[in-house]
Structures are given as structure tokens and as C-alpha cells.
Design a protein around this motif. Structure first.
Motif, short mmCIF file in Angstrom:
data_model
loop_
_atom_site.label_atom_id
_atom_site.label_comp_id
_atom_site.label_asym_id
_atom_site.label_seq_id
_atom_site.Cartn_x
_atom_site.Cartn_y
_atom_site.Cartn_z
N ILE A 149 -7.45 14.40 11.34
CA ILE A 149 -8.37 15.41 11.89
C ILE A 149 -9.82 14.92 11.81
CG2 ILE A 149 -8.76 16.64 9.72
CD1 ILE A 149 -8.48 19.26 11.28
N GLY A 150 -10.66 15.41 12.74
CA GLY A 150 -12.07 15.05 12.72
C GLY A 150 -12.37 13.75 13.42
N ASN A 151 -11.43 13.27 14.26
CA ASN A 151 -11.66 12.09 15.09
C ASN A 151 -11.44 12.53 16.55
OD1 ASN A 151 -11.85 9.61 13.12
ND2 ASN A 151 -10.16 10.87 12.37
N ALA A 152 -12.53 12.93 17.23
CA ALA A 152 -12.44 13.60 18.52
C ALA A 152 -11.74 12.76 19.59
CB ALA A 152 -13.84 14.00 18.99
N GLU A 153 -11.87 11.44 19.53
CA GLU A 153 -11.32 10.57 20.56
C GLU A 153 -9.95 10.02 20.21
OE1 GLU A 153 -12.86 10.28 23.45
OE2 GLU A 153 -14.36 11.66 22.62
N LEU A 154 -9.37 10.53 19.15
CA LEU A 154 -8.06 10.05 18.73
C LEU A 154 -6.98 10.93 19.36
CD1 LEU A 154 -7.25 7.74 16.81
CD2 LEU A 154 -7.00 9.43 14.98
N CYS A 155 -5.87 10.34 19.80
CA CYS A 155 -4.84 11.10 20.49
C CYS A 155 -3.46 10.60 20.10
CB CYS A 155 -5.02 11.01 22.00
SG CYS A 155 -4.87 9.32 22.66
N GLY A 156 -2.47 11.36 20.49
CA GLY A 156 -1.09 10.98 20.21
C GLY A 156 -0.57 11.65 18.97
N ALA A 157 0.77 11.70 18.85
CA ALA A 157 1.42 12.34 17.70
C ALA A 157 0.94 11.70 16.40
CB ALA A 157 2.93 12.22 17.84
N PRO A 158 0.73 12.54 15.34
CA PRO A 158 1.08 13.96 15.23
C PRO A 158 -0.01 14.92 15.73
CG PRO A 158 0.28 13.19 13.13
CD PRO A 158 0.26 11.99 14.03
N LEU A 159 -1.08 14.40 16.36
CA LEU A 159 -2.10 15.29 16.91
C LEU A 159 -1.56 15.99 18.16
CD1 LEU A 159 -5.27 13.00 16.59
CD2 LEU A 159 -4.63 14.91 15.10
N LEU B 195 0.82 -1.22 0.00
CA LEU B 195 0.00 0.00 0.00
C LEU B 195 0.86 1.27 0.00
CD1 LEU B 195 -3.12 -0.36 2.33
CD2 LEU B 195 -3.06 0.06 -0.12
N GLU B 196 0.59 2.12 -0.98
CA GLU B 196 1.23 3.43 -1.04
C GLU B 196 0.25 4.54 -0.67
OE1 GLU B 196 3.21 4.26 -4.71
OE2 GLU B 196 3.83 2.18 -4.99
N SER B 197 -1.03 4.30 -0.88
CA SER B 197 -2.04 5.32 -0.59
C SER B 197 -3.27 4.64 0.00
CB SER B 197 -2.41 6.08 -1.87
OG SER B 197 -3.44 7.01 -1.63
N LEU B 198 -3.72 5.16 1.15
CA LEU B 198 -4.91 4.63 1.81
C LEU B 198 -5.79 5.81 2.23
CD1 LEU B 198 -6.57 2.34 3.11
CD2 LEU B 198 -5.14 2.60 5.16
N ASP B 199 -7.02 5.84 1.74
CA ASP B 199 -7.96 6.92 2.06
C ASP B 199 -9.27 6.31 2.55
OD1 ASP B 199 -9.50 9.19 2.29
OD2 ASP B 199 -8.88 10.04 0.36
N LEU B 200 -9.52 6.45 3.85
CA LEU B 200 -10.77 5.97 4.47
C LEU B 200 -11.56 7.14 5.05
CD1 LEU B 200 -9.33 2.88 6.41
CD2 LEU B 200 -10.28 2.94 4.10
N SER B 201 -11.25 8.35 4.63
CA SER B 201 -11.83 9.55 5.24
C SER B 201 -13.33 9.67 4.96
CB SER B 201 -11.10 10.79 4.71
OG SER B 201 -11.29 10.93 3.31
N ARG B 202 -13.99 10.47 5.86
CA ARG B 202 -15.40 10.83 5.71
C ARG B 202 -16.30 9.59 5.62
NH1 ARG B 202 -15.68 16.29 5.18
NH2 ARG B 202 -13.70 17.31 4.63
N ASN B 203 -16.16 8.73 6.61
CA ASN B 203 -17.05 7.60 6.81
C ASN B 203 -17.53 7.63 8.26
OD1 ASN B 203 -17.29 5.65 4.38
ND2 ASN B 203 -15.11 6.20 4.36
N HIS B 204 -18.02 6.51 8.78
CA HIS B 204 -18.44 6.41 10.17
C HIS B 204 -17.66 5.29 10.85
CE1 HIS B 204 -21.66 9.09 8.97
NE2 HIS B 204 -22.08 8.22 8.07
N LEU B 205 -16.41 5.15 10.48
CA LEU B 205 -15.58 4.10 11.05
C LEU B 205 -15.20 4.47 12.48
CD1 LEU B 205 -13.30 3.58 7.92
CD2 LEU B 205 -15.12 2.07 8.70
N SER B 206 -15.01 3.45 13.30
CA SER B 206 -14.74 3.68 14.72
C SER B 206 -13.68 2.71 15.20
CB SER B 206 -16.03 3.53 15.53
OG SER B 206 -16.58 2.23 15.33
N GLY B 207 -13.45 2.76 16.54
CA GLY B 207 -12.45 1.87 17.11
C GLY B 207 -11.05 2.43 16.97
N LEU C 281 -7.31 9.41 7.19
CA LEU C 281 -8.30 8.75 8.04
C LEU C 281 -9.24 9.78 8.68
CD1 LEU C 281 -5.98 6.23 9.94
CD2 LEU C 281 -7.23 5.86 7.83
N SER C 282 -9.26 10.99 8.14
CA SER C 282 -9.97 12.10 8.76
C SER C 282 -11.48 11.91 8.73
CB SER C 282 -9.60 13.41 8.06
OG SER C 282 -9.99 13.39 6.70
N TYR C 283 -12.13 12.61 9.70
CA TYR C 283 -13.58 12.68 9.79
C TYR C 283 -14.24 11.31 9.85
CZ TYR C 283 -12.57 17.51 8.78
OH TYR C 283 -12.06 18.78 8.85
#
Length: 878
Positions: free
Chosen positions: A774-784, A721-733, A750-752
Motif C-alpha cells: 500500500i502507498g505506492n500509487a503506480e504499483l499494480c497487479g495482485a494482491p492489489l 531472507l525471512e523478513s524484508l522491510d523497506l517501507s516508508r522511504n522514497h524508493l522508486s522503480g 514495501l509500503s509507502y
């Protein structure tokens, strides 16, 4: 006086024919030939005439002496396709043909079996041709016993550049005292460092051809080589990486008429020596595809016998004028392509030659159109692409070009203009792409096989062109009219063009529906209709295109469902339907396309879940694997040059893909791409865990959907994998720890979503900026910037795979429980049972309490004093 010789000739012919009809072959030789046939495979029944009931002198490929009836010639070469190849083994029964002097097995397929050593005992042979017959292994040195041999051809097989035959040394070849013609194709000679000495000992040798034989040294330091009879030397496709040796140009001192020199496709360096003029009888000079530099020697233009001059694809420089060609009146073939030469002649120049082929791409001939071409009445191949012409094509040119003998006209990549409305194009290969031509489309003759008019300004409706009446059946195989201003509907005249294999009408203004008649293009391999205004359903008639490997219908207004019949087209390798109005589910039948490496259905209104059967895309689960179906991505034009057959550079299909967040055009590396893009649809459900088995996938985009659930834990197995885009879904965990293994990942989004927990720590995942998460309120750690709490730190500890470390986790928890119990009761139990220990313990706690109280009081007092000093200082400043 003429009558008597004529009568004598007729009488001799009749007598000979009558005698041949009465010939009866030798019975021993007949049995030998039948034994030879028995060990061969003959799928096309080429030897069906070899019957016990027929005289062997009349068998196919068998020739007998017209007096003795003994077999003297066996010609079983295959000039057809591989379906007509003989195979199997060569039987020693041939030894019984004691008068056989000619044996030709070329063009067959013996599957890598060795050349039989017994051939060296057939002392009558004067001609032996085993070329392109897929023999393999060591060339038997016993062939050196054939002292009467005059022609020897060896090597060559099914695949180019893969030497199948080899020699340890060429000492045996010096014994072929009668040898005049020696040809070796793709024979590995790299073990023989003295090849030049061995071949130069052949005093009768007149022509030497060692093609793609892994040679790397021509002994440039030698001043003299003893080729006493050599008239032709061809050493292309080897690895020479030094200057052209001077001994080549001293051959004339041996009174040799050296009429052919081919050193093409090597890595020769330096300048072309001035000594070239010594070869005054030179007719063929081929230096194409080296690293030669500098200007052309003046002696080159004195070679008045030159018929074939090929110096293209080098780093040569300088200006060539009409004066240089004054003595080259015999020139038929001229190739100065892919060099930095400037071809500057007067507009009224009349050349002394009549060319048959002219290859001048990337040679600067502009800005004016070369009017002297009108004098070249014998020219069959013309390539002046990328030659800096900024001019209107003169009216005489199209009449001149339409001559029936003109096979190739290539004017591409210039700025040539003109209106071609009403012009008749009559050449086999026509490339006018990337110019400034305008007006309505020209007319075609049935002779045209390839027509490329892409990247011009042609306008008007396309129907008159498609529905024109041809004077005969069309032979058009490749048609590219992409990136023009063509308009109107696609007509229903596709039954006229059933020979088409590749069709590109992308980037135009075409409208209406895709007609059902396009299903009559049974040979179609690649279809591009992208970026038009086509509407309606994808016609089910396209299922009749059973060779279709690439289908690009993106950027239109197509509606309806994604057809399930597409799963029947198992030849499909690349499918792009992006940016349309397709609805419905992704049919599970799509998973039947095991050869698919590119699937792009982004920006539609598809709904439902992602099929779990995507793991059936077997070529997406491999890295670097090639397949026969990849031939759709590149194709060749076979040009037959004046001197030798040359297969030109491949032409590539192209596809626009959105990868790493931007549009990119893929051409030559398209067959290496592995991509799935399902973004901007209404897909829901979870990401199937089966998709993580596609370990060769490079680009995966599932963004802008309604996907839920977690990222598959084994996503880290998708190592390519060189590019992975899962943004703007309702994924969790949490983000799986395995994603730390995606070492090639250069684009991540992986945003939003609703991801939580710590971002796994790795060089790769921390290399992306915060916008990737960005847009994952419960996500933490670098680079956030959001730090993780202690609980989250604990939760962020790497989790061991159940399948790999379940027992370790169990014993870890058991150990912790026992440790807590032992520690707790070890302390508390002792305090309950021992009174003295209990008093000492509580006395210690009181002392600790007093120490803590005093320490806190001191620090608070110090803090108050510092605060008072600071406030006084601020007041004074004010």
C-alpha cells in the motif's frame, strides 16, 4: 614394641632412596627413549629433562625398577591444557623397552593418527592408556596379543560426539585373558553387533565402560550373560532404544557384587524392572536421560548400599515420601531432576542420610520450603529450581547456605520471597533468579563465581553493592541482575570486578553515564545495559574490553556518534544500540567486524548513507556456518559430581530483536540469527548493491528512512531472507523480478514508497496481503486491486539479466524488425504493383464496413428494447 617397626621402615626408606640415586638406566633403553622423543612434538618442552647428559631414570615421566634399573613405566599423560599436549607419532623404538609394563599417553593430541599396531608386540604391558589422545582410524587387532594386559583405555579426542576410533569386530578382545578394566570413549562400535558376547568372554573383567560408542542393542531378549567377575557396568551416551534387559538383574546369580550400573543418556523405554532389587550390593545407579516411565519399583528402596542414585530426566511419575528412604542411610548423591515426581515429606523429617549433592529441579517439593535441608550438613550442591515452592525462605537458610563448603545454591524459577538486605552470599554458584526476593542487594564473599538474581524485586541504588569492600580479590565471573528495580548511577568501582566475563544489568532504572572504569573489565565477553535511563556518550574506554563479543546498550538515552573504534573490536558478533539518541554517520570502520551477525542501530538519529562495505560481514554471507566467536552466546558451568564429571546444560545469552514486525527474544538459537536493522533513522542515498551479497541474511529492515533509488536487481540472491522491510522511504522503480526467488520470505513490507509497475508474479510475492504494498500509487497487479494496463503488461514481461541474455535480446529485436519490414512490404508492395489485387482488397474492406455497420445497428436496437422492458418493469413495481 612400636619402635622397632618404625626404625625398620626408616631404614628401608633410606636404603631404597640411596639405591635409586645410584641407579643408572640401560644404555639401549636410553637411546630408545631419545628416538621416541625425536618423533614427538613437544611445544611446552615437557621432555626437556630427556637429555643425553642425564640418567634416563631421572627423566620426567620415566620410572625404572629400583633394583635392575630397567624402564618399567612411562607416564606421559597430560593433565593440563591443550598447550601441554604431546603430538607427532609414536615411534617403534618403544619395542626396545622390553620390561615396560605401564604406558600412559592419555590427554595428548596425536591429531587423528592411527594407534600403532606394534604396541601389540609389547607383551610385558599390563596397563595401557591411550584415552583422550586423539588417535584415529581402526583399532589394531594386534592389541589382542597383550595377554598380560589388565587395564585398557582407548578413545576420546578433541571434539565430543565424533568417534575417531572404530573397530570392525571385537573378536581380538577375547584374547585379553588377564583384562580386568576396559574403558572405551567415543569408539565407534556400531559395526560390531556381538559386542556383548565378545566382552562377556573376559572371565577376569570386573569393570566395563563403553561411553558414547554408537551401541544400539543390549540384547534385551537374552536371559543370561556370562559376566563372571563384573562389578561395574557403564554404557552411557549410546543409542539403546528398548527396555532395560533382564539379564542385567540376573548377574547376582553369578555371585557378582555389581556395585555400579550406568545406562544414562540413552533412549531406554518402559518401566524400571522390579528385578532391580536383585542387585542388593548396588552402590551406583545412573539412569539419567532416558525415556523410562511409570512409577519407581518398590525394590529400589531396598538397595541399602546405594551411595549414588540418579534417575533424573525421565518420564517417571508418582509420589515419594520419607518412608521410601528409610533404608538408604548411605546415600550421598540424589538426582530426581526433570521428572514428574512429587517429593512429599513431613516438615519435621530427619533423613537417615547425609547428602553431598542434591539435584531436584522440576521435582515438585512445594509449596512449603523444605525445612529438612537444615539437617544436611554435608550438602555441597543444592538444586531445587522449578520445584513449586511458594514460601518465604527461612532465616536459618542463609546462614546454613553460607557455609564455605556449599558450592552451588540454585533456587531459581520458584516464588520464594524474603528480604536479602545484609545477607552474605558465600557460594561459588548462586542462582536466585525468577523469584520474589526484595530489598536492597546482599553482600558477596570473594568466593562467588556466578550470581544470578534476575527477575526479582530488588530495589535501591546499585552503588553500595558495586563498591562493597571484599575480604580478598573477587572471583566473580558472571553477574546477572536484570529485570529488577535497581536505581542510581553506575559507580566507578568496576576495578574491583575485573574477573567479570558476563554482565547483565538490563531492564532496571539505572541512570547517569556509563563510567569510564567499565573499560577495566578486560575479560568481559558480554555486556547488557539495555532498557535503562543511561545517558551521555558511549565511553571510548570500552575499546579496552578486547574479548567483547556481545554488546547490548539499546533502550537508553545515549547520545553522540556511533564510535568508529567499535571496528577495532573484531570479536563483536552481536551489536545492539537501538532506541537511543545517536547521531552522525555509520562509520565505515564498522565493516571491519567480519564476525558480526547481528547489527541493530534502529530508532536513532543516524544520517548519511549506508556504507557499501557491508559485504565484509562475511558470516552474514553464509548459512549455518559457525565460528569460534559464537562461544559468547553459550557457556557452561563445570560441576564435579560425586561419581563422575558432568557438564551441565549450556546457559544462553539472550537478545531482544524486532523481527517480522514484532519484538522477539532469542536465546538458544541466537547464534543462528543473521540480522541487520537500520530502521527509523535519517539515512539517505540508495541501497548499496553490495548488501545483496549477504546470502545468509535472514532479517533486513531499512524502513522509515529517506532512502532513494531502486531495489538492487540482485536482491533475489539473498535466498535466506525471512523478513524484508523497506517501507516508508522514497524508493522508486519496479520491484525486481529476482525477488520471486525469495522462497523463505514470510514477512514483506514495501509500503509507502514510489514503486511502479506490475508486482512480479510468484507464489511467494502474491501470498502477502495488500498492506505489504500500500502507498505506492503506480504499483499494480495482485494482491492489489489495481489492474495493470496493456503497456504495463508489456513492461511486466520478465527481463533477462544483461550478463546472462544480452545477445538473445539483441537478436530478438533484430528478428522483430525484419519481420515487420518483410510483412509490411510483402502486403503493401503487392497491392501497389497488382491492380486486380488492389480492387479486390478495397472491395473486401467495403463489405467488412457494411457488415460491421449492420451488426452494430442490430445490437443497439436489441439493447434499446431490453432497456425499455426493464424500465416498464420497474415502473410497475413502483
Amino acid at each position: 614394641m612400636i619402635v622397632f617397626p618404625l626404625l625398620w621402615f626408616l631404614f628401608s626408606t633410606i636404603s631404597t632412596s640411596s639405591h635409586q640415586n645410584t641407579l643408572v638406566c640401560n644404555e639401549t633403553e636410553k637411546r630408545a627413549l631419545l628416538s621416541f622423543k625425536h618423533t614427538l612434538s613437544d611445544p611446552a618442552h615437557r621432555l626437556s629433562s630427556w637429555s643425553t647428559h642425564e640418567d634416563c631414570c631421572g627423566w620426567n615421566g620415566v620410572y625404572c625398577h629400583n633394583i635392575t634399573g630397567r624402564v618399567i613405566k612411562l607416564d606421559l599423560r597430560n593433565l593440563g591444557s591443550s598447550n601441554f599436549s604431546l603430538g607427532g607419532k609414536v615411534s617403534p623404538a618403544l619395542l626396545q623397552l622390553e620390561f615396560l609394563n605401564y604406558l600412559n599417553l592419555s590427554g595428548n593430541n596425536f591429531g587423528g593418527t592411527p594407534i600403532p599396531g606394534f604396541l601389540g608386540s609389547m607383551r610385558s604391558l599390563t596397563y595401557l592408556d591411550l584415552s583422550f589422545a586423539s588417535f584415529g582410524g581402526l583399532i589394531p587387532p594386534q592389541l589382542g596379543n597383550l595377554s598380560n594386559l589388565q587395564h585398557l583405555k582407548l578413545g576420546g579426542g578433541v571434539s565430543f560426539y565424533e568417534p575417531q576410533l572404530y573397530v570392525e569386530n571385537l573378536g581380538w578382545i577375547s584374547h585379553l585373558s588377564s583384562l580386568e578394566f576396559l574403558t572405551m570413549y567415543e569408539v565407534d562400535l556400531q559395526r560390531e553387533v556381538h559386542w556383548l558376547e565378545s566382552t562377556s568372554m573376559l572371565s577376569s573383567l570386573s569393570e566395563l565402560y563403553l561411553v558414547a560408542c554408537e551401541l544400539d542393542n543390549m540384547s534385551p531378549s537374552l536371559g543370561y550373560v556370562n559376566f563372571t567377575s563384573l562389578t561395574g557396568l557403564s554404557l552411557p551416551w549410546n543409542h539403546f532404544n528398548h527396555e532395560i534387559p533382564n539379564w542385567l538383574f540376573n548377574l547376582s546369580t553369578c555371585h557378582i557384587l555389581l556395585n555400579g550400573l550406568d545406562l544414562s543418556y540413552n533412549q531406554l523405554t518402559g518401566q524400571i524392572p522390579e528385578y532391580l532389587g536383585n542387585l542388593s550390593s548396588l552402590e551406583y545407579l545412573v539412569l539419567y536421560g532416558n525415556r523410562l516411565n511409570g512409577t519407581l519399583p518398590s525394590s529400589l528402596w531396598r538397595l541399602s548400599n546405594l551411595v549414588y542414585l540418579d534417575i533424573g530426566n525421565n518420564s517417571l511419575a508418582g509420589t515419594i515420601s520419607e518412608v521410601h528412604f528409610n533404608k538408604l542411610s548411605k546415600l550421598k548423591y540424589l538426582d530426581m531432576s526433570s521428572a514428574s515426581l512429587i517429593f512429599k515429606v513431613k516438615s519435621n523429617w530427619v533423613p537417615p542420610f547425609q547428602l553431598e549433592e542434591m539435584w531436584m529441579n522440576s521435582c515438585q517439593m512445594g509449596p512449603h520450603f523444605p525445612t529438612w535441608l537444615e539437617t544436611q550438613t554435608s550438602l555441597r550442591y543444592l538444586d531445587i529450581s522449578k520445584s513449586g515452592i511458594v514460601d518465604i525462605a527461612p532465616k536459618w537458610f542463609w546462614k546454613w547456605a553460607s557455609h564455605i563448603d556449599r558450592r552451588l545454591i540454585d533456587l531459581s524459577d520458584n516464588q520464594i520471597s524474603g528480604n536479602l538486605s545484609g545477607v552474605l552470599l558465600n557460594n561459588t554458584y548462586i542462582d536466585l533468579s525468577s523469584n520474589c526476593f526484595m530489598g536492597e542487594l546482599p553482600r558477596l564473599s570473594p568466593q562467588v563465581s556466578l550470581l544470578n538474581m534476575a527477575n526479582n524485586s530488588f530495589s535501591g541504588p546499585i552503588s553500595p553493592f558495586l563498591c562493597q569492600k571484599l575480604n580478598g580479590k573477587s572471583n566473580l565471573e558472571i553477574l546477572d541482575m536484570s529485570t529488577n528495580n535497581l536505581s542510581g548511577e553506575l559507580s566507578h568501582c568496576w576495578t574491583y570486578w575485573q574477573s567479570l566475563t558476563r554482565l547483565n544489568l538490563g531492564n532496571n532504572n539505572l541512570s547517569g553515564k556509563i563510567p569510564d572504569s567499565m573499560g577495566s573489565l578486560f575479560e568481559l565477553e558480554a555486556l547488557h545495559l539495555h532498557n535503562n535511563r543511561l545517558s551521555g556518550d558511549i565511553p571510548p574506554s570500552l575499546r579496552n574490553c578486547k574479548s567483547l563479543g556481545l554488546l547490548d546498550l539499546g533502550g537508553n538515552k545515549l547520545s553522540g556518534n556511533l564510535p568508529s573504534w567499535m571496528g577495532e573490536r573484531t570479536t563483536l558478533v552481536a551489536l545492539s544500540l537501538r532506541s537511543n539518541k545517536l547521531i552522525g554517520n555509520i562509520p565505515p570502520q564498522i565493516c571491519w567486524l567480519s564476525s558480526l551477525i547481528i547489527l541493530d542501530v534502529a530508532n536513532n538519529s543516524l544520517s548519511g548513507t549506508i556504507p557499501k562495505c557491508f559485504n565484509n560481514f562475511s558470516l552474514m554471507a553464509t548459512i549455518g556456518t559457525e565460528d569460534d566467536s559464537f562461544s559468547v552466546f553459550e557457556y557452561y558451568y563445570d560441576y564435579y559430581y560425586y561419581y563422575y564429571r558432568y557438564i551441565g546444560a549450556p546457559n544462553y545469552e539472550n537478545l531482544i530483536l524486532v523481527t517480522k514486525g514484532k519484538e522477539s527474544e532469542y536465546k538458544s538459537i541466537l547464534k543462528l540469527v543473521r540480522s541487520i536493522d537500520l530502521s527509523s533513522n535519517d539515512l539517505w542515498g540508495s541501497i548499496p548493491i553490495e548488501i545483496s551479497s549477504l546470502s545468509g541474511l535472514e532479517f533486513l529492515n531499512l524502513s522509515c528512512n529517506n532512502l532513494m533509488g531502486t531495489i538492487p536487481e540482485k536482491m533475489g540472491r539473498m535466498k535466506a531472507l525471512e523478513s524484508l522491510d523497506l517501507s516508508r522511504n522514497h524508493l522508486s522503480g519496479e520491484i525486481p523480478q529476482s525477488m520471486k526467488n525469495l522462497s523463505f520470505l514470510s514477512h514483506l513490507n514495501l509500503s509507502y514508497n514510489n514503486f511502479s509497475g506490475r508486482i512480479p508474479s510468484s507464489t511467494q510475492l502474491q501470498s502477502f496481503d495488500a498492506f505489504s504494498y500500500i502507498g505506492n500509487a503506480e504499483l499494480c497487479g495482485a494482491p492489489l486491486t489495481k489492474n495493470c494496463t496493456e503497456d504495463e503488461d508489456f513492461q511486466g514481461i520478465d527481463v533477462i539479466d544483461e550478463n546472462e541474455g544480452g545477445s538473445e535480446i539483441l537478436w530478438f529485436h533484430i528478428g522483430m524488425g525484419l519481420g515487420f519490414i518483410v510483412g509490411f512490404w510483402g502486403v503493401c508492395g503487392a497491392l501497389l504493383l497488382k491492380k486486380a489485387w488492389r480492387h479486390a482488397y478495397f472491395h473486401f474492406l467495403y463489405r467488412v464496413k457494411d457488415w460491421v455497420y449492420v451488426a452494430i445497428a442490430i445490437r443497439l436496437n436489441r439493447l434499446q428494447n431490453n432497456l425499455r422492458v426493464f424500465l416498464n418493469f420497474k415502473a410497475q413495481k413502483l
